[in-house]
Scaffold this motif. Structure first.
Motif, PDB file in Angstrom:
ATOM      1  N   TYR A 256      87.385  78.944  88.582  1.00 51.02           N
ATOM      2  CA  TYR A 256      87.025  77.542  88.807  1.00 51.02           C
ATOM      3  C   TYR A 256      86.775  77.327  90.290  1.00 51.02           C
ATOM      4  CZ  TYR A 256      92.086  76.990  89.870  1.00 51.02           C
ATOM      5  OH  TYR A 256      93.366  77.112  90.366  1.00 51.02           O
ATOM      6  N   VAL A 257      86.021  76.305  90.595  1.00 48.29           N
ATOM      7  CA  VAL A 257      85.685  75.988  91.981  1.00 48.29           C
ATOM      8  C   VAL A 257      86.972  75.722  92.766  1.00 48.29           C
ATOM      9  CG1 VAL A 257      84.530  74.332  93.501  1.00 48.29           C
ATOM     10  CG2 VAL A 257      83.416  75.066  91.374  1.00 48.29           C
ATOM     11  N   GLY A 258      87.105  76.387  93.913  1.00 49.23           N
ATOM     12  CA  GLY A 258      88.275  76.212  94.754  1.00 49.23           C
ATOM     13  C   GLY A 258      89.428  77.140  94.431  1.00 49.23           C
ATOM     14  N   PRO A 260      89.991  80.391  94.868  1.00 48.70           N
ATOM     15  CA  PRO A 260      90.475  81.306  95.912  1.00 48.70           C
ATOM     16  C   PRO A 260      91.409  80.643  96.921  1.00 48.70           C
ATOM     17  CG  PRO A 260      88.151  81.686  95.516  1.00 48.70           C
ATOM     18  CD  PRO A 260      88.512  80.439  94.769  1.00 48.70           C
ATOM     19  N   ASP A 261      91.227  79.337  97.157  1.00 46.60           N
ATOM     20  CA  ASP A 261      92.079  78.631  98.118  1.00 46.60           C
ATOM     21  C   ASP A 261      93.528  78.545  97.647  1.00 46.60           C
ATOM     22  OD1 ASP A 261      89.656  78.260  99.318  1.00 46.60           O
ATOM     23  OD2 ASP A 261      89.525  76.106  98.911  1.00 46.60           O
ATOM     24  N   THR A 262      93.763  78.697  96.358  1.00 40.23           N
ATOM     25  CA  THR A 262      95.117  78.579  95.813  1.00 40.23           C
ATOM     26  C   THR A 262      95.886  79.889  95.865  1.00 40.23           C
ATOM     27  OG1 THR A 262      94.516  79.145  93.527  1.00 40.23           O
ATOM     28  CG2 THR A 262      94.243  76.838  94.201  1.00 40.23           C
ATOM     29  N   GLY A 263      95.227  80.973  96.288  1.00 40.99           N
ATOM     30  CA  GLY A 263      95.887  82.270  96.385  1.00 40.99           C
ATOM     31  C   GLY A 263      96.453  82.714  95.055  1.00 40.99           C
ATOM     32  N   GLY A 264      97.743  83.100  95.066  1.00 42.81           N
ATOM     33  CA  GLY A 264      98.382  83.582  93.851  1.00 42.81           C
ATOM     34  C   GLY A 264      98.895  82.494  92.938  1.00 42.81           C
ATOM     35  N   MET A 265      98.588  81.225  93.264  1.00 44.78           N
ATOM     36  CA  MET A 265      99.050  80.109  92.429  1.00 44.78           C
ATOM     37  C   MET A 265      97.919  79.492  91.607  1.00 44.78           C
ATOM     38  SD  MET A 265     102.320  79.778  92.696  1.00 44.78           S
ATOM     39  CE  MET A 265     102.618  78.110  92.111  1.00 44.78           C
ATOM     40  N   GLY A 266      96.814  80.192  91.478  1.00 39.13           N
ATOM     41  CA  GLY A 266      95.677  79.648  90.740  1.00 39.13           C
ATOM     42  C   GLY A 266      95.977  79.350  89.283  1.00 39.13           C
ATOM     43  N   TRP A 267      96.966  80.038  88.741  1.00 38.33           N
ATOM     44  CA  TRP A 267      97.351  79.842  87.336  1.00 38.33           C
ATOM     45  C   TRP A 267      98.034  78.501  87.095  1.00 38.33           C
ATOM     46  CZ3 TRP A 267     102.560  78.941  86.882  1.00 38.33           C
ATOM     47  CH2 TRP A 267     103.340  79.281  87.987  1.00 38.33           C
ATOM     48  N   HIS A 282      90.457  67.683  87.035  1.00 40.73           N
ATOM     49  CA  HIS A 282      89.063  67.805  86.594  1.00 40.73           C
ATOM     50  C   HIS A 282      88.441  69.040  87.238  1.00 40.73           C
ATOM     51  CE1 HIS A 282      89.286  63.799  84.815  1.00 40.73           C
ATOM     52  NE2 HIS A 282      89.903  63.411  85.929  1.00 40.73           N
ATOM     53  N   LEU A 283      88.943  70.194  86.859  1.00 38.63           N
ATOM     54  CA  LEU A 283      88.430  71.436  87.422  1.00 38.63           C
ATOM     55  C   LEU A 283      87.024  71.716  86.911  1.00 38.63           C
ATOM     56  CD1 LEU A 283      91.512  73.827  87.171  1.00 38.63           C
ATOM     57  CD2 LEU A 283      90.851  72.290  89.036  1.00 38.63           C
ATOM     58  N   THR A 289      82.346  81.802  91.323  1.00 34.54           N
ATOM     59  CA  THR A 289      83.389  81.766  92.354  1.00 34.54           C
ATOM     60  C   THR A 289      84.287  82.991  92.243  1.00 34.54           C
ATOM     61  OG1 THR A 289      83.420  79.358  92.494  1.00 34.54           O
ATOM     62  CG2 THR A 289      85.425  80.506  93.149  1.00 34.54           C
ATOM     63  N   GLN A 290      84.724  83.295  91.030  1.00 35.43           N
ATOM     64  CA  GLN A 290      85.588  84.448  90.811  1.00 35.43           C
ATOM     65  C   GLN A 290      84.864  85.752  91.143  1.00 35.43           C
ATOM     66  OE1 GLN A 290      86.419  85.460  86.703  1.00 35.43           O
ATOM     67  NE2 GLN A 290      88.531  86.067  87.185  1.00 35.43           N
ATOM     68  N   ALA A 291      83.623  85.870  90.693  1.00 34.81           N
ATOM     69  CA  ALA A 291      82.862  87.104  90.915  1.00 34.81           C
ATOM     70  C   ALA A 291      82.623  87.358  92.396  1.00 34.81           C
ATOM     71  CB  ALA A 291      81.534  87.023  90.165  1.00 34.81           C
ATOM     72  N   ASP A 292      82.251  86.314  93.136  1.00 33.48           N
ATOM     73  CA  ASP A 292      81.992  86.486  94.564  1.00 33.48           C
ATOM     74  C   ASP A 292      83.250  86.908  95.310  1.00 33.48           C
ATOM     75  OD1 ASP A 292      79.342  85.817  94.228  1.00 33.48           O
ATOM     76  OD2 ASP A 292      79.559  83.761  94.964  1.00 33.48           O
ATOM     77  N   TYR A 293      84.378  86.331  94.923  1.00 32.12           N
ATOM     78  CA  TYR A 293      85.632  86.644  95.600  1.00 32.12           C
ATOM     79  C   TYR A 293      86.026  88.103  95.388  1.00 32.12           C
ATOM     80  CZ  TYR A 293      90.582  86.506  96.844  1.00 32.12           C
ATOM     81  OH  TYR A 293      91.803  86.779  97.404  1.00 32.12           O
ATOM     82  N   VAL A 294      86.041  88.558  94.127  1.00 35.66           N
ATOM     83  CA  VAL A 294      86.497  89.926  93.876  1.00 35.66           C
ATOM     84  C   VAL A 294      85.508  90.941  94.436  1.00 35.66           C
ATOM     85  CG1 VAL A 294      87.867  89.276  91.853  1.00 35.66           C
ATOM     86  CG2 VAL A 294      85.507  90.030  91.533  1.00 35.66           C
TER      87      VAL A 294
END
Length: 382
Positions: A256-258, A260-267, A282-283, A289-294
């Motif tokens: 979801y958008v944003g 990566p900013d949550t680090g290990g708390m994205g869940w 309202h995610l 976003t996920q693909a670009d980060y990894v």
């Protein structure tokens, strides 16, 4: 339940590693900065085994065979981090991975039971890893993951989630926590050494203080978000000061958008008090976003020439994707590189299948390119 990682990760700087590290940092500069050869040695993914929340999402021998073939043939990975609990499940999954020519990073993660039971589970898994190694498989053994999270008594709280909340609220004594963490880590290392004679490691949170002299490979669960690849290099370099190989034992983000900013708390964006559970706020779903980060992080790891990197994770069966229903699209809060699709929405007992996300394809392209430029090492024995 998604793996809960160190709380302080959520406070790291915003941004993503969506651009190529090699272009931004420069290969010569990176090689000079790290003192390592270019190119990852092992490229992999985390594969979690467990009972599942329902019988339909629990461990299944036929499913793991198909999944591990996909890890090898479609993802083009050469390594799988087999983690979870249940020695028989771990053993069968590790053996299947080895049969597919994959290097096995084996890591038991039994939690929320007495420390003595965790050490017994660790010892039995290590004996199994040793048998597999003697049969010719390529195996590294990790004694566990983030013990302060999984082992009761290090941080106050009877369950993982209680310990997470106590960490977030600051209701713990950091000095006492470190002393207990050091003591249990040393016991785990001794237990691992007693049953396994190959490379030994442990998966720590990136801010943990660990005596790495106990281990052969430094293992870090890495969930940083920085605006530039060079920032990731700077963060990771501090783990090289031990003069030992560095493995990134987990890395990834949610879809979801944003995220990566949550680090290990994205869940932590799911309200489990609702029935059915639903996404908070309202995610906006974003596989890109996920693909670009990894993909950006893999570029960093390649430039640094790390020992191994394992994306978290292959599949999360208990977080189904529900297109057209963003409130209940639990896959948005999953780190998995595949989306779980129920054969009959809302009826998990009717079975499910996975489909590759954009992150799967992004990793597959990078892993395949690395295979194409890397001389053959001669099978799984390496």
């Amino acid at each position: 339940m998604e793996r809960t990682n160190r709380i302080s990760r959520a406070g790291f700087l915003a941004g993503t590693a969506a651009v190529g590290a090699a272009a931004a940092l420069g290969p010569a500069a990176a090689a000079h900065a790290t003192g390592r050869r270019r190119g990852l040695r092992r490229r992999g993914v985390v594969y979690t085994v467990g009972e599942g929340e329902t019988p339909a999402t629990g461990w299944n021998a036929e499913r793991i065979r198909a999944d591990l073939r996909a890890v090898r043939r479609d993802l083009h990975a050469d390594t799988v981090d087999v983690t979870g609990d249940g020695v028989e499940r771990l053993a069968a999954t590790a053996a299947e991975a080895a049969e597919n020519g994959l290097h096995v990073w084996l890591q038991p993660t039994l939690g929320d039971v007495p420390a003595a039971d965790i050490l017994d589970h660790l010892a039995e898994t290590g004996r199994m890893a040793q048998r597999l190694r003697r049969q010719g498989a390529s195996v590294d053994f990790s004694v566990g993951c983030e013990f302060w999270l999984f082992v009761p008594g290090i941080v106050p709280g009877d369950t993982v989630l209680e310990r997470v909340r106590n960490l977030m609220n600051g209701t713990f004594d950091p000095v006492v926590m470190q002393r207990r963490l050091d003591a249990f880590t040393a016991r785990a290392a001794r237990t691992g050494r007693a049953v396994f004679d190959g490379r030994l490691s442990y998966a720590a949170a990136q801010d943990d203080r660990v005596d790495w002299s106990l281990f052969d490979v430094v293992g870090i669960d890495y969930y940083c978000s920085f605006p530039r690849p060079a920032d990731h290099v700077r963060e990771l370099r501090r783990h090289l000061r031990w003069g030992k190989p560095l493995a990134v034992t987990e890395f990834g983000t949610c879809a979801y958008v944003g995220a990566p900013d949550t680090g290990g708390m994205g869940w932590d964006v799911v309200d489990h008090d609702k029935d059915p559970a639903e996404i908070k706020g309202h995610l906006v779903r974003s596989e890109r976003t996920q693909a670009d980060y990894v993909a950006g992080l893999v570029d960093v790891f390649e430039v640094m020439g790390l020992y191994a990197a394992m994306a978290f994770e292959f599949v999360t069966p208990d977080a189904p994707h529900r297109p057209g229903d963003p409130r209940h699209d639990l896959d948005m809060a999953s780190y998995a590189i595949t989306r779980t699709v129920e054969n009959r929405p809302g009826r998990p007992e009717c079975g499910w299948h996975w489909e590759p996300k954009e992150a799967f394809h992004a990793l597959a392209r990078r892993y395949a390119a690395a295979v194409a430029r890397t001389p053959h090492r001669g099978g799984a024995r390496r």
